[in-house]
Scaffold this active site. Structure first.
Site, short mmCIF file in Angstrom:
data_model
loop_
_atom_site.label_atom_id
_atom_site.label_comp_id
_atom_site.label_asym_id
_atom_site.label_seq_id
_atom_site.Cartn_x
_atom_site.Cartn_y
_atom_site.Cartn_z
N GLY A 229 -80.50 -12.63 42.19
CA GLY A 229 -81.26 -13.15 41.06
C GLY A 229 -80.81 -14.52 40.62
O GLY A 229 -81.47 -15.15 39.77
N ASP A 230 -79.70 -15.04 41.16
CA ASP A 230 -79.26 -16.39 40.84
C ASP A 230 -80.37 -17.38 41.19
O ASP A 230 -80.97 -17.32 42.28
CB ASP A 230 -78.00 -16.71 41.63
CG ASP A 230 -77.54 -18.14 41.41
OD1 ASP A 230 -76.85 -18.37 40.41
OD2 ASP A 230 -77.89 -19.01 42.25
N LEU A 231 -80.66 -18.31 40.28
CA LEU A 231 -81.80 -19.20 40.47
C LEU A 231 -81.64 -20.09 41.69
O LEU A 231 -82.60 -20.34 42.43
CB LEU A 231 -82.02 -20.04 39.21
CG LEU A 231 -82.46 -19.27 37.97
CD1 LEU A 231 -82.64 -20.21 36.79
CD2 LEU A 231 -83.75 -18.50 38.23
#
Length: 276
Positions: A229-231
């Site tokens: 989920g890290d951008l």
């Protein structure tokens, strides 16, 4: 070194891609360290200033963790190169390591500060926190650009951390976390593995799975940590044609080195080539 340079905290760290310096405290005493890269075919050098050299061996071990010197790049590269998405990234940066941390508490605080904002924004907030409650280096150690050590848990627990620009709820969560670390009720270690650590940390207010895996990746040396989920990770994967809902499944190929895959993907963003 480039990763550390981009995130160097003014006053606490100095980095230019070829060297890294920082102030630190150990057993209540302040010190400094400097690692300088030696260039092709030459040894790197690590120097420290600390008043009690009886503890030098422990300090050296912490420095090794900071620069991930115990990694086995060949073994990691063999696993990651089996995925055609990662193979060109590994070839571009063979031996890429996971930047560690001198102090797990420092990285945990910086991970909380970095939730949902840019690297530059998190660095700004951390700089304000150092100005608010960091401890000055003794004059004999201080030099331009290196003036403080990062706040200790008890310093953060007692400070008005909302004043650095945090929402009240996040500030309260950060202070509660600092108190728990200061009094020993929460230990920043993973003796029972990554899953157990994530479960314990996410039970605290203000800590979700992303934060837990960032802390595990940098502070605990967990080679399979994966901040899904890290951008930046999402951007790199999507540019390689892997949709957000398929990232976790694709990452199963990278075990037990998902943290190293993450660093390769983050680094690929600087190339403008996404995930490969």
């Amino acid at each position: 070194m480039g990763f550390l340079a981009a995130r160097a905290l003014p006053g606490v760290e100095k980095a230019d891609g070829n060297s890294y310096e920082r102030g630190f405290t150990e057993r209540g005493r302040a010190g400094t360290l400097r690692l300088a890269l030696g260039g092709r075919g030459r040894s790197h050098s690590l120097s420290m200033e600390f008043p009690a050299w009886a503890g030098a061996e422990g300090l050296s071990s912490r420095a090794r963790r900071l620069f991930d010197l115990s990694a086995n790049p060949r073994a990691i590269g063999r696993v990651l190169s089996k995925d055609p998405l990662l193979a060109p990234l590994v070839a571009r940066r063979p031996g890429l390591r996971v930047p560690g941390a001198w102090d797990p508490f420092e990285i945990s605080v910086r991970a909380v500060l970095g939730q949902q904002i840019s690297v530059a924004g998190a660095r700004t907030l951390a700089g304000r926190l150092v100005a608010l409650c960091g401890r000055p280096l003794p004059k004999r150690l201080a030099r331009p650009g290196l003036t403080h050590v990062f706040p200790l848990p008890e310093d953060v627990a007692e400070a008005d951390v909302a004043s650095v620009g945090l929402p009240r709820a996040r500030a309260a969560a950060l202070k509660a976390f600092a108190r728990a670390v200061a009094d020993g009720s929460f230990v920043l270690a993973a003796p029972h593995g990554l899953d157990e650590f994530e479960e314990r940390l996410t039970a605290l207010p203000g800590f979700g799975p992303w934060t837990a895996h960032v802390v595990a990746l940098r502070a605990l040396g967990e080679g399979d940590a994966f901040p899904d989920g890290d951008l930046g990770l999402v951007k790199a994967m999507e540019s390689a044609g892997v949709t957000r809902n398929r990232i976790a499944a694709r990452a199963e190929r990278w075990r037990p080195y998902r943290a190293y895959a993450t660093l390769h993907l983050w680094a690929s963003l600087a190339d403008g080539k996404g995930g490969g």
